[in-house]
Design a protein around this motif. Structure first.
Motif, short mmCIF file in Angstrom:
data_model
loop_
_atom_site.label_atom_id
_atom_site.label_comp_id
_atom_site.label_asym_id
_atom_site.label_seq_id
_atom_site.Cartn_x
_atom_site.Cartn_y
_atom_site.Cartn_z
N VAL A 73 52.30 66.08 28.91
CA VAL A 73 53.61 66.24 29.52
C VAL A 73 53.99 67.71 29.54
CG1 VAL A 73 54.38 63.93 28.84
CG2 VAL A 73 54.84 65.87 27.35
N SER A 74 54.95 68.03 30.38
CA SER A 74 55.43 69.41 30.51
C SER A 74 56.92 69.38 30.83
CB SER A 74 54.67 70.14 31.61
OG SER A 74 55.24 71.41 31.87
N ASP A 75 57.66 70.25 30.15
CA ASP A 75 59.09 70.42 30.45
C ASP A 75 59.52 71.77 29.89
OD1 ASP A 75 59.36 70.03 27.67
OD2 ASP A 75 59.91 67.93 27.90
N ALA A 76 60.81 71.98 29.75
CA ALA A 76 61.32 73.27 29.28
C ALA A 76 60.83 73.60 27.87
CB ALA A 76 62.85 73.27 29.33
N ARG A 77 60.44 72.57 27.11
CA ARG A 77 59.96 72.80 25.74
C ARG A 77 58.50 73.22 25.69
NH1 ARG A 77 60.74 67.78 22.29
NH2 ARG A 77 60.51 66.64 24.25
N GLY A 78 57.78 73.07 26.80
CA GLY A 78 56.40 73.51 26.84
C GLY A 78 55.44 72.40 27.23
N TYR A 79 54.13 72.74 27.19
CA TYR A 79 53.07 71.77 27.46
C TYR A 79 52.69 71.10 26.14
CZ TYR A 79 52.47 74.75 31.60
OH TYR A 79 52.68 75.49 32.74
N ARG A 80 52.41 69.80 26.17
CA ARG A 80 52.03 69.12 24.93
C ARG A 80 51.52 67.71 25.24
NH1 ARG A 80 57.26 68.91 25.91
NH2 ARG A 80 58.38 66.94 25.66
N TYR A 81 50.89 67.12 24.24
CA TYR A 81 50.53 65.70 24.29
C TYR A 81 51.60 64.92 23.55
CZ TYR A 81 45.90 66.82 26.09
OH TYR A 81 44.88 67.26 26.88
N ASP A 82 51.96 63.76 24.12
CA ASP A 82 53.02 62.96 23.53
C ASP A 82 52.65 61.49 23.68
OD1 ASP A 82 55.57 61.58 23.05
OD2 ASP A 82 56.50 63.55 23.28
N PRO A 83 52.82 60.67 22.66
CA PRO A 83 52.49 59.25 22.78
C PRO A 83 53.47 58.47 23.63
CG PRO A 83 53.42 59.70 20.62
CD PRO A 83 53.22 61.03 21.28
N VAL A 84 54.62 59.06 23.95
CA VAL A 84 55.69 58.36 24.67
C VAL A 84 55.85 58.92 26.07
CG1 VAL A 84 58.17 57.86 24.69
CG2 VAL A 84 56.90 57.79 22.53
N ASP A 85 55.94 58.02 27.05
CA ASP A 85 56.25 58.40 28.42
C ASP A 85 57.74 58.78 28.48
OD1 ASP A 85 56.95 58.50 31.10
OD2 ASP A 85 55.98 56.63 31.64
N PRO A 86 58.06 60.06 28.76
CA PRO A 86 59.47 60.46 28.75
C PRO A 86 60.31 59.77 29.83
CG PRO A 86 58.08 62.21 29.65
CD PRO A 86 57.16 61.19 29.09
N ASP A 87 59.69 59.25 30.88
CA ASP A 87 60.45 58.58 31.93
C ASP A 87 60.89 57.17 31.52
OD1 ASP A 87 60.00 60.83 33.40
OD2 ASP A 87 59.13 59.80 35.13
N SER A 88 60.06 56.49 30.74
CA SER A 88 60.35 55.10 30.38
C SER A 88 60.79 54.93 28.93
CB SER A 88 59.13 54.22 30.63
OG SER A 88 58.09 54.55 29.72
N GLY A 89 60.41 55.91 28.09
CA GLY A 89 60.68 55.78 26.67
C GLY A 89 59.71 54.86 25.95
N ARG A 90 58.67 54.39 26.66
CA ARG A 90 57.66 53.52 26.08
C ARG A 90 56.35 54.28 25.89
NH1 ARG A 90 59.69 50.27 30.36
NH2 ARG A 90 57.77 50.67 31.52
N ASN A 91 55.48 53.71 25.09
CA ASN A 91 54.15 54.28 24.96
C ASN A 91 53.43 54.24 26.31
OD1 ASN A 91 54.48 54.72 22.23
ND2 ASN A 91 53.41 52.87 21.62
N TRP A 92 52.52 55.18 26.52
CA TRP A 92 51.72 55.17 27.74
C TRP A 92 50.86 53.91 27.78
CZ3 TRP A 92 52.97 58.66 31.24
CH2 TRP A 92 53.54 59.87 30.81
N GLN A 135 42.87 76.80 31.69
CA GLN A 135 41.97 76.31 30.66
C GLN A 135 42.57 75.05 30.06
OE1 GLN A 135 42.31 80.02 28.38
NE2 GLN A 135 40.07 80.10 28.31
N ASP A 136 41.71 74.11 29.66
CA ASP A 136 42.16 72.95 28.90
C ASP A 136 42.03 73.31 27.42
OD1 ASP A 136 42.54 71.60 31.26
OD2 ASP A 136 40.60 70.58 31.19
N LYS A 137 43.13 73.73 26.82
CA LYS A 137 43.06 74.27 25.46
C LYS A 137 44.13 73.70 24.53
CE LYS A 137 45.74 78.35 26.83
NZ LYS A 137 45.76 79.84 26.90
N ASP A 138 44.83 72.65 24.96
CA ASP A 138 45.86 72.05 24.11
C ASP A 138 45.28 71.00 23.16
OD1 ASP A 138 47.89 73.56 25.30
OD2 ASP A 138 48.13 72.10 26.92
N GLU A 139 43.99 70.74 23.25
CA GLU A 139 43.36 69.72 22.42
C GLU A 139 42.95 70.32 21.07
OE1 GLU A 139 43.49 69.23 26.46
OE2 GLU A 139 42.06 70.62 25.54
#
Length: 216
Positions: A73-92, A135-139
Motif C-alpha cells: 500500500v501507499s499513502d501519505a505515510r509512505g510505502y509499506r506492506y500491510d495485512p489489512v486492505d485500507p479500503d475495506s478494513g478487512r484482511n486481503w 527497485q523492489d526493496k521493501d521486503e
C-alpha cells in the motif's frame, strides 16, 4: 478452449537471460491458465482495483490490488506492506493455490527452488499506464526472488542496473510470460513503458501483472 498462452513466436526463445539471476520464461503460465483466471476474478471482486497515491501526492496510473498475508500500500505515510486492505478494513484475500503454483513453478525454472511468496501485487494497466523505474526493496527477505506474471496486452518491460540512470534493456512481454529475478539482480531497477492501445481476445483492453514476493 483457445490456448491463451500460445503467444511465443519462432523468433523468440522460450527462455531468455536478462542478467545474472534474472530470466524471462515465455509462455510459462501454461496449463495453470484457467484456474488462475477464475481465482483472479474472485480476488478482484473481494478487493477491487484502486489507484494508490504516492507519499509525494502523485496518483499512480496503474491500478492495484493484492492477495496474500500482506498487501503493498501507499499513502501519505509512505510505502509499506500491510495485512489489512485500507479500503475495506478487512484482511486481503488469501492467495489461492493456482497463483502459488504458477509462482513456485516459475521460480524453480528460474533457478530458485522452494519459493513460497506471502504477497501478490496485482497491477492493472490500461492503455497509457506505465510503471516508472524502481527497485523492489521493501521486503525483509531479499534472498527470495521476484516472480512477475504477465496477462493480457503486450507490454515493454524495462530491466536495468543498480541506479535509476543505468542503461536498460527492453523486452516484449506477452500473455503468459513470466519474469523471475533474484540473486545478483534482485535489486535491479525495472519498470514498464506506457502500454499501447490494443484489445486482447480474453483480457480486453488491459494488461494484468501479478508480482509475487516473499516479504519476510
Amino acid at each position: 478452449m483457445t490456448d491463451l498462452f500460445a503467444t511465443t513466436t519462432d523468433a523468440q526463445p522460450a527462455r531468455e537471460q536478462l542478467g545474472e539471476g534474472a530470466v524471462l520464461l515465455r509462455g510459462c503460465v501454461g496449463d495453470d491458465e484457467q484456474a488462475l483466471l477464475v481465482d483472479l476474478r474472485t480476488i478482484i471482486k473481494a478487493a477491487p482495483f484502486r489507484h494508490l497515491v504516492t507519499p509525494g501526492g502523485h496518483t499512480m496510473s496503474v491500478a492495484m490490488t493484492n492477495c496474500g498475508r500482506v498487501g503493498w500500500v501507499s499513502d501519505a505515510r509512505g510505502y509499506r506492506y500491510d495485512p489489512v486492505d485500507p479500503d475495506s478494513g478487512r484482511n486481503w484475500p488469501e492467495m489461492p493455490p493456482s497463483l502459488r503454483s504458477v509462482a513456485a513453478r516459475a521460480a524453480a525454472e528460474g533457478g530458485y527452488e522452494n519459493f513460497a511468496p506471502d504477497a501478490c501485487l496485482i497491477n492493472r494497466y490500461k492503455p497509457g499506464a506505465k510503471m516508472s523505474l524502481h527497485q523492489d526493496k521493501d521486503e525483509l527477505d531479499l534472498g527470495a526472488p521476484i516472480v512477475s506474471v504477465s496477462l493480457g496486452l503486450p507490454a515493454t518491460f524495462l530491466f536495468g542496473g543498480f541506479t535509476r540512470h543505468a542503461p536498460q534493456k527492453r523486452y516484449r512481454l506477452t500473455h503468459g510470460d513470466v519474469v523471475v529475478w533474484g540473486g545478483a539482480s534482485r535489486l535491479a531497477y525495472h519498470g514498464v513503458a506506457p502500454l499501447p492501445e490494443g484489445e486482447h481476445p480474453v483480457m480486453g483492453a488491459q494488461r494484468i501483472n501479478l508480482t509475487f514476493r516473499k516479504t519476510r
